[in-house]
Motif scaffolding. Sequence first.
Motif, mmCIF file in Angstrom:
data_model
loop_
_atom_site.group_PDB
_atom_site.id
_atom_site.type_symbol
_atom_site.label_atom_id
_atom_site.label_comp_id
_atom_site.label_asym_id
_atom_site.label_seq_id
_atom_site.Cartn_x
_atom_site.Cartn_y
_atom_site.Cartn_z
ATOM 1 N N LYS A 50 0.814 -1.222 0.000
ATOM 2 C CA LYS A 50 0.000 0.000 0.000
ATOM 3 C C LYS A 50 0.852 1.279 0.000
ATOM 4 C CE LYS A 50 -3.814 -2.319 2.380
ATOM 5 N NZ LYS A 50 -4.446 -2.691 1.092
ATOM 6 N N LYS A 51 2.017 1.205 -0.645
ATOM 7 C CA LYS A 51 2.872 2.371 -0.785
ATOM 8 C C LYS A 51 2.843 2.935 -2.201
ATOM 9 C CE LYS A 51 6.076 0.743 2.795
ATOM 10 N NZ LYS A 51 7.474 0.300 3.085
ATOM 11 N N PHE A 52 2.076 2.303 -3.066
ATOM 12 C CA PHE A 52 1.998 2.746 -4.456
ATOM 13 C C PHE A 52 1.005 3.900 -4.571
ATOM 14 C CE2 PHE A 52 0.149 2.515 -8.738
ATOM 15 C CZ PHE A 52 1.290 2.639 -9.503
ATOM 16 N N ASP A 53 1.407 4.949 -5.253
ATOM 17 C CA ASP A 53 0.599 6.159 -5.399
ATOM 18 C C ASP A 53 0.222 6.349 -6.875
ATOM 19 O OD1 ASP A 53 -0.548 8.653 -5.467
ATOM 20 O OD2 ASP A 53 1.029 9.656 -4.330
ATOM 21 N N PRO A 54 -0.987 5.972 -7.288
ATOM 22 C CA PRO A 54 -1.384 6.115 -8.700
ATOM 23 C C PRO A 54 -1.316 7.554 -9.196
ATOM 24 C CG PRO A 54 -2.914 4.689 -7.518
ATOM 25 C CD PRO A 54 -2.041 5.332 -6.486
ATOM 26 N N ALA A 55 -1.692 8.497 -8.326
ATOM 27 C CA ALA A 55 -1.670 9.899 -8.735
ATOM 28 C C ALA A 55 -0.241 10.355 -9.045
ATOM 29 C CB ALA A 55 -2.277 10.771 -7.642
ATOM 30 N N LEU A 56 0.701 9.895 -8.250
ATOM 31 C CA LEU A 56 2.103 10.245 -8.497
ATOM 32 C C LEU A 56 2.578 9.674 -9.825
ATOM 33 C CD1 LEU A 56 4.775 11.473 -7.559
ATOM 34 C CD2 LEU A 56 5.240 9.331 -6.322
ATOM 35 N N GLN A 57 2.136 8.464 -10.164
ATOM 36 C CA GLN A 57 2.540 7.858 -11.427
ATOM 37 C C GLN A 57 2.032 8.656 -12.616
ATOM 38 O OE1 GLN A 57 4.801 5.398 -11.398
ATOM 39 N NE2 GLN A 57 4.684 5.780 -9.198
ATOM 40 N N LEU B 111 8.995 11.146 -17.358
ATOM 41 C CA LEU B 111 9.845 10.014 -17.719
ATOM 42 C C LEU B 111 9.905 9.833 -19.235
ATOM 43 C CD1 LEU B 111 8.745 7.527 -14.931
ATOM 44 C CD2 LEU B 111 10.999 8.584 -15.183
ATOM 45 N N ASP B 112 8.768 10.065 -19.897
ATOM 46 C CA ASP B 112 8.762 10.036 -21.363
ATOM 47 C C ASP B 112 9.711 11.101 -21.924
ATOM 48 O OD1 ASP B 112 6.893 8.069 -21.160
ATOM 49 O OD2 ASP B 112 5.247 9.208 -22.036
ATOM 50 N N GLU B 113 9.640 12.287 -21.326
ATOM 51 C CA GLU B 113 10.480 13.387 -21.800
ATOM 52 C C GLU B 113 11.959 13.057 -21.597
ATOM 53 O OE1 GLU B 113 11.259 18.190 -21.184
ATOM 54 O OE2 GLU B 113 9.863 17.136 -19.855
ATOM 55 N N LEU B 114 12.274 12.425 -20.481
ATOM 56 C CA LEU B 114 13.665 12.069 -20.214
ATOM 57 C C LEU B 114 14.254 11.235 -21.334
ATOM 58 C CD1 LEU B 114 14.391 11.039 -16.497
ATOM 59 C CD2 LEU B 114 15.284 12.983 -17.813
ATOM 60 N N ARG C 114 15.962 16.035 -11.716
ATOM 61 C CA ARG C 114 15.853 16.628 -10.387
ATOM 62 C C ARG C 114 14.387 16.716 -9.950
ATOM 63 N NH1 ARG C 114 17.960 21.341 -11.308
ATOM 64 N NH2 ARG C 114 20.106 20.764 -10.839
ATOM 65 N N SER C 115 13.514 17.085 -10.875
ATOM 66 C CA SER C 115 12.089 17.195 -10.543
ATOM 67 C C SER C 115 11.498 15.833 -10.184
ATOM 68 C CB SER C 115 11.319 17.804 -11.721
ATOM 69 O OG SER C 115 11.746 19.126 -11.975
ATOM 70 N N ILE C 116 11.868 14.809 -10.958
ATOM 71 C CA ILE C 116 11.340 13.472 -10.695
ATOM 72 C C ILE C 116 11.824 12.964 -9.339
ATOM 73 C CG2 ILE C 116 11.402 11.053 -11.435
ATOM 74 C CD1 ILE C 116 11.598 12.096 -14.323
ATOM 75 N N LEU C 117 13.124 13.103 -9.084
ATOM 76 C CA LEU C 117 13.688 12.585 -7.839
ATOM 77 C C LEU C 117 13.225 13.387 -6.627
ATOM 78 C CD1 LEU C 117 17.314 11.717 -8.995
ATOM 79 C CD2 LEU C 117 15.358 10.185 -8.716
ATOM 80 N N ALA D 171 13.573 4.562 -10.100
ATOM 81 C CA ALA D 171 14.470 3.666 -10.823
ATOM 82 C C ALA D 171 14.739 4.123 -12.250
ATOM 83 C CB ALA D 171 13.895 2.253 -10.821
ATOM 84 N N ALA D 172 13.686 4.466 -12.989
ATOM 85 C CA ALA D 172 13.853 4.819 -14.396
ATOM 86 C C ALA D 172 14.644 6.112 -14.558
ATOM 87 C CB ALA D 172 12.485 4.945 -15.060
ATOM 88 N N ALA D 173 14.314 7.116 -13.765
ATOM 89 C CA ALA D 173 15.011 8.395 -13.865
ATOM 90 C C ALA D 173 16.480 8.243 -13.520
ATOM 91 C CB ALA D 173 14.356 9.421 -12.943
ATOM 92 N N LEU D 174 16.756 7.489 -12.471
ATOM 93 C CA LEU D 174 18.140 7.296 -12.045
ATOM 94 C C LEU D 174 18.927 6.525 -13.096
ATOM 95 C CD1 LEU D 174 19.795 8.054 -9.557
ATOM 96 C CD2 LEU D 174 19.279 5.808 -8.612
ATOM 97 N N ARG D 175 18.296 5.510 -13.685
ATOM 98 C CA ARG D 175 18.976 4.701 -14.688
ATOM 99 C C ARG D 175 19.275 5.536 -15.942
ATOM 100 N NH1 ARG D 175 16.102 0.478 -13.934
ATOM 101 N NH2 ARG D 175 14.456 0.995 -15.390
ATOM 102 N N LEU D 176 18.317 6.315 -16.403
ATOM 103 C CA LEU D 176 18.518 7.123 -17.602
ATOM 104 C C LEU D 176 19.583 8.199 -17.390
ATOM 105 C CD1 LEU D 176 14.776 7.457 -18.628
ATOM 106 C CD2 LEU D 176 16.559 6.442 -20.054
#
Length: 383
Positions: A166-173, A180-183, A200-203, A210-215
Motif C-alpha cells: 500500500k505504498k503505491f501512489d497512482p496519482a504520483l505515477q 519520464l517520457d520526456e527524459l 531533479r524534478s522526478i527525484l 528507478a527509471a530516472a536514475l537509470r537514464l
Amino acid sequence: MKTRILSSLTVLLLALSGAPLYALRPGDPAEELAVKWIRGVPLAVLPPAKEELKTGELKAVVFLLTRSANAPETLNLLNQLRRTYSGSVRFAVVTPDREADAAQLLAAFPDFSLPFGIDEKRKLTAQYMNGSLLYPMAFVIDPEGRILWNGEAVDLGEMLEAWRTKKFDPALQKQLSPMLDELQTLLRENNDRRMKQVTRSILKSDPGNAAALRLRTFALENSGRFQEAWQLILSQIERVPGLVRLYFSALDLAGRHPELGPRAAEIADRYSKAVTGNPDADNLMSFLLLNRRPEDPAALRAAQRLLRRAVATLPKEASPALRASVTTTRALLEWRLGHPETALKLQQEATKFWHAAENPAAEKNSRERESLYQTVVELGRTP
C-alpha cells in the motif's frame, strides 16, 4: 540489477523516433489483448461484463522482443513474480515477433506456463509502445481496466511490492509518466541541461525513482562523467537509505569503472547498517562482492559478514531457490578462502536445492561448479 541496462539504453539512444514514447499512460483505459496465444490460458485485461465474475486481481502485461539479450532474464523474472504474487496478480507476455522466434525462445523454458501471445498484426504493440524500442516494457492494469503503471520490466517487481504494501501512489505515477517520457526523448537529443532539470524534478517527487536514475546515470556515463553519476546515486541513498536497489546500482556502477571499485566495500557497509532482515539481498550483495572484487580484502570481509547474516536470518520456510542461492555463495566464499573440499560439499547441497526448485538451468550451472571444485580437490591430492 542483472538486466543489460546499458545495451537497452543504447538501443533507445540510437533508434527512438521523434514520436511520443507511449500511446498508453497511467490513467488511460487499457486495450484488450487481441493476440494469438501460443502458451498458457488467454488473459483478458478488461473487466468482465458480469459483476459476479469480476476479481480484484491486477494484470501485468510485458511486451518483449524474443531475440533480445534480456528476454530469457525477463521470463525468469516473471516466473519468480508469478510465485510471489499468486492470487493477486496475473501475468502475460506479448511479442510483435514471429511465432517461430517465440517458439524458439519458449523451447528453452518448458516450465514457463504464463500466457504468451503473438501480436501478428503488430497493432496492439503499436498502441502500447507507440514506436519505443525500449523492450521489455511492462504495463500494469487495475481491476477496472485502467493502466496503473508502465515502465521497464526490470522495475515490475518493485512496483508490485509497493502496491502490495500500500505504498503505491497512482496519482504520483500519472504525474511522473510524462516527465519520464520526456527524459527518454532528451536522452536521444543529448539535451543534458534539460535532462538534469527533469531528473531533479522526478527525484524530488519520488526519491530513488528507478527509471530516472537509470537514464540519468547512463547519460552521465556516456559522457565520461561517472563520478557525477556516483554522487547522484549516493545522494539518493542518503534520501532513502532503506531502498535496497540503490546499493546494487552503486555496485553496478563501481563494477564498470575501476576507479570506483575500491568503494564497493564502503557501499556494502552502508547497506548493512541501513538494511536488515533481508537475507536474499544480503546473499546477492555477498555474491557480487566475491565475484567483482575477488582480490579486495575489504570486499572479502564485507562479503563474509553479509553472508553470515544471510545464513543466520534465513527463515525456516525459505524457498529451495533461495536456499540454493545462499548455499552457492557459501561454496564460493569457501573457494575464495582456499577450502575447495568444503566448497565442493556445499555446492553439492546447492545442486540438490536447485533440483528441488525445478530450475534446470541453475541446476546445470551448479553441477558445472561442482566439477570445477572436484577437479581442484583431486589435483590437490596428486603428488
